[in-house]
Enzyme design. Structure first.
Site, PDB file in Angstrom:
ATOM      1  N   LYS B  87     148.325 -21.257 118.210  1.00 29.68           N
ATOM      2  CA  LYS B  87     149.750 -20.941 117.715  1.00 29.68           C
ATOM      3  C   LYS B  87     150.851 -20.314 118.675  1.00 29.68           C
ATOM      4  CE  LYS B  87     152.337 -19.927 113.551  1.00 29.68           C
ATOM      5  NZ  LYS B  87     152.272 -19.331 112.193  1.00 29.68           N
ATOM      6  N   SER B 156     154.167 -22.425 108.623  1.00 29.51           N
ATOM      7  CA  SER B 156     154.656 -22.180 110.280  1.00 29.51           C
ATOM      8  C   SER B 156     153.775 -22.751 111.291  1.00 29.51           C
ATOM      9  CB  SER B 156     155.074 -20.957 110.336  1.00 29.51           C
ATOM     10  OG  SER B 156     154.175 -20.093 110.394  1.00 29.51           O
ATOM     11  N   SER B 180     151.240 -20.111 105.714  1.00 27.78           N
ATOM     12  CA  SER B 180     151.452 -20.528 106.915  1.00 27.78           C
ATOM     13  C   SER B 180     150.067 -21.241 107.500  1.00 27.78           C
ATOM     14  CB  SER B 180     151.948 -19.960 107.921  1.00 27.78           C
ATOM     15  OG  SER B 180     153.468 -19.777 107.773  1.00 27.78           O
TER      16      SER B 180
END
Lengths: 451, 451
Positions: B87, B156, B180
């Site tokens: 990420k 996210s 997330s």
């Protein structure tokens, strides 16, 4: 360095370690020792007012039980039979714990604080509760300075410092959120030792500001201060306690391999020290010669005291604000103002201030790379006259904020012949080395050392 | 449960553990595997848009270096030669890390995050950076749901979930401050695993709210999710990491000694789940029969989501507010509003909300005394249509707030045939047991188990 009106003989003048040895050997009974301490308290308490609560019968009964255990040959802890005084913000089962406020008068905890459990496990007799300022903040209790009853003993651990100074007890527990161990130790002429933040669990101790609250001890020798190791290490409940920086006693009593070097740090608030204090530290620097170098702190440290104030206000508003809501008329104006200030503070400003703890601690790294300890005043001067205040913690705030181990040594006297502490500050987690350096300093200045 | 347009063969469909075994045995080269993944990405990326950065040549060079090491007989880590996606809020040395904001475009960290160092030590090939929402908050990036490009992949950790779902990589790192990891795992039909708070160091990961930020993983099997154990344990820099709840893999793969019992918890926001989700969970409860009991949470839990919101706002204002000050015109309105909310929050209110984390965690004690895990939806329903939002983390907030280990299992499909996750929540620190229970549940529902 001469302390006024402090007794000079009798079992209550033994150090905690000496007393424990004699009791273990059968040369002294715990009940004799506790009786001597109670007698001393009876004689001096009217003048000193160190105690919030004592149950004489219970203390004697506990001491007799300790003596029976010894006679039966049971294993004895390192404080077996030794009386200890407890600041009245620390929960002791079976004794009232009033946190320095009439709102909590008569409050009796159901459980011992972790430090009390550990003291009992070491064999100590919990003698009673000593006076604290209101919520361990500024508003003074009844205690007077044993060296001059017209002066403050300092605070917030007022009674613990005064009781040790007055020869009522060899060892006492206090706490420090700003300067509440080191300052009264300085004013009362005893040793005050506040270990590294996170060394001693605060479970069962009144929570003021958990990012700052630290338990400390008062004693008359460095060896006794090292008994703080008995309090250290995780209890599974105070999440800020990671690991113990102990054991302390062995290292504290050992000789340094290399002559220690001290960083003489005036701090950004040097001008707030009395002129006589500044002179005395100048002389101390000269006496130490090449073992001490003056070191100036980076500019950022001038903001440290303000950051500590922000963290204290916000966290105390969170933890103690309910008292103000419940009984504003029974709380000092100064405390109400603190809570109001804390309640007005914005969360991100609080968080920014709190984060600076570790920034400042890291910024001291280069000093501790080169020096064994920082030497600086424990207080701006002698205990101030009057009982309306408890003196100024300004020389303590930075070290408390950074969570560093610190000790006040009664090595100086002020212009009125009253005690004035020399503060040594150690590297984080290096509590044992701090005590060893402190012992070296005491011996060096008394002419016993090698410097 | 049928996933649309997900590949069904080729080395890029191997699990991370299978791939590592084959590479270790010499049955597969890391360079073949990485090439297959890059090929898959080339074919699918236009549709899925999971990646923020890939350096194909560098990835191939790393894979070839892994193959050389193996051929030379060097010791191999448990992920030797296996590509992993990261990420884009996690620092990787030598790759840009943009934190989902144009303000940080081109930012190249000087140092690997702790989790990256640990992945490299295990032999993994860091394939590239996956799309995150802006600052890992709500404003979406470019990624689409691999099962339906007209729908959000969730956020996210949008790109990490989508990349694993699309068969581009067997393993990916994400993070969860609210929902997330679990929410995008649910929407993309993969396994998302967020270990206990404090299990995985966040050093080198963008700080949103340190009281909540937690690193997690995406995988296609529970065994691969258990590889999160490689990330766990103190790094000496993230002070919230105490000890590792691992090792995980051995326990995760073991049979439960006693058939697990699940607490079916609707949570106070049950009505915000889609009707079809509520029906599906009713059927799940029936399928589990006496292995699941419905448990109602105490009333206090209805406030948990609000408390998480307060902590997020205050801490994100502290840590990310400077972006808003520097470039307000390049930041989403929703994020600016969050920072403004956080800045308006009073410090004691923030502290009161934060303290409730451990109160709620303790309040769940009786549930975990009796049940192995809580079962509850991972999201209100299938991935919503459109790419303007990332869905609602409402079913994740409570568990994140309490720092409990949680996993999303792709066991259901919604009314449109899109994935819907079953969320299992474990006791704090019992990450291994959670994975073991999850494996039991998967096998039971697929008819392989004993229930």
């Amino acid at each position: 360095m001469a302390a006024k009106r402090i007794p000079t003989e009798g079992p209550c003048l033994l150090t905690a370690r000496e007393a424990a040895w004699r009791i273990a050997e059968g040369a002294l009974n715990s009940s004799e020792l506790v009786a001597a301490c109670l007698e001393r308290i009876a004689a001096e308490e009217e003048r000193v007012q160190a105690w919030e609560f004592i149950d004489r019968d219970k203390a004697m009964a506990e001491a007799e039980e300790r003596d029976r255990r010894r006679r039966r040959g049971w294993p004895l802890g390192p404080l077996h039979g030794v009386p200890v005084a407890i600041k009245d913000i620390i929960d002791v089962k079976g004794m009232p714990t009033a946190n320095g406020t009439p709102i909590d008068a008569g409050r009796r905890p159901f459980e011992d604080a972790t430090v009390i459990r550990r003291l009992r496990a070491a064999g100590a007799v919990i003698l009673g509760k000593t006076v604290t300022t209101e919520f361990a903040y500024y508003h003074p209790g009844k205690t007077r300075n044993p060296h001059d009853p017209g002066r403050t003993p300092g605070g917030s651990s007022s009674g613990s410092a005064a009781a040790v100074a007055a020869g009522m007890v060899p060892l006492a527990l206090g706490s420090q959120t700003n300067g509440s161990v080191i300052r009264p130790a300085s004013f009362c002429g005893v040793i005050g030792f506040k270990p590294s933040f996170g060394a001693v669990p605060r479970t069962g101790v009144l929570t003021l500001a958990p990012s700052l609250d630290q338990v400390g001890v008062f004693a008359r020798t460095i060896e006794d201060a090292a008994l703080a190791e008995l309090l250290m290490g995780p209890d599974g409940r105070d999440a800020d306690v990671l690991e113990s920086p102990g054991p302390l006693i062995g290292t504290a009593l050992s000789e340094p391999l290399v002559t220690p070097a001290l960083a003489f740090v005036k701090t950004p608030i040097w001008e707030s020290a009395d002129a006589s204090t500044r002179d005395a530290f100048g002389e101390l620097g000269e006496a130490l010669g090449e073992q001490a170098d003056e070191v100036e702190l980076p500019e950022v440290f001038s903001r440290g005291i303000g950051w500590l104030g922000s963290v204290m206000a916000a966290e105390m508003a969170r933890n103690l604000g309910h008292y103000v809501d419940r009984a504003p008329d029974r709380i000092s104006e100064k405390f109400c103002q603190l809570i109001a200030d804390g309640r007005a503070m914005r969360a991100p400003d609080y968080l920014a201030a709190r984060d600076m703890r570790w920034v400042l601690r890291d910024a001291l790294g280069p000093i501790f790379d080169r020096f064994d300890a920082i030497v600086t005043p424990a207080a701006p001067g002698e205990a101030p006259e009057g009982l309306e205040g408890t003196g100024d913690p300004v020389f303590n705030s930075l070290w408390t904020f950074c969570g560093l181990p610190t000790i006040s040594l009664p090595l100086m006297t002020g212009p009125n012949g009253l005690p004035l502490g020399v503060q040594l500050v150690g590297q984080y987690g290096q509590d044992a080395r701090l005590l060893r350096t402190a012992r070296w300093l005491v011996r060096t200045l008394s002419g016993e050392g090698d410097a």
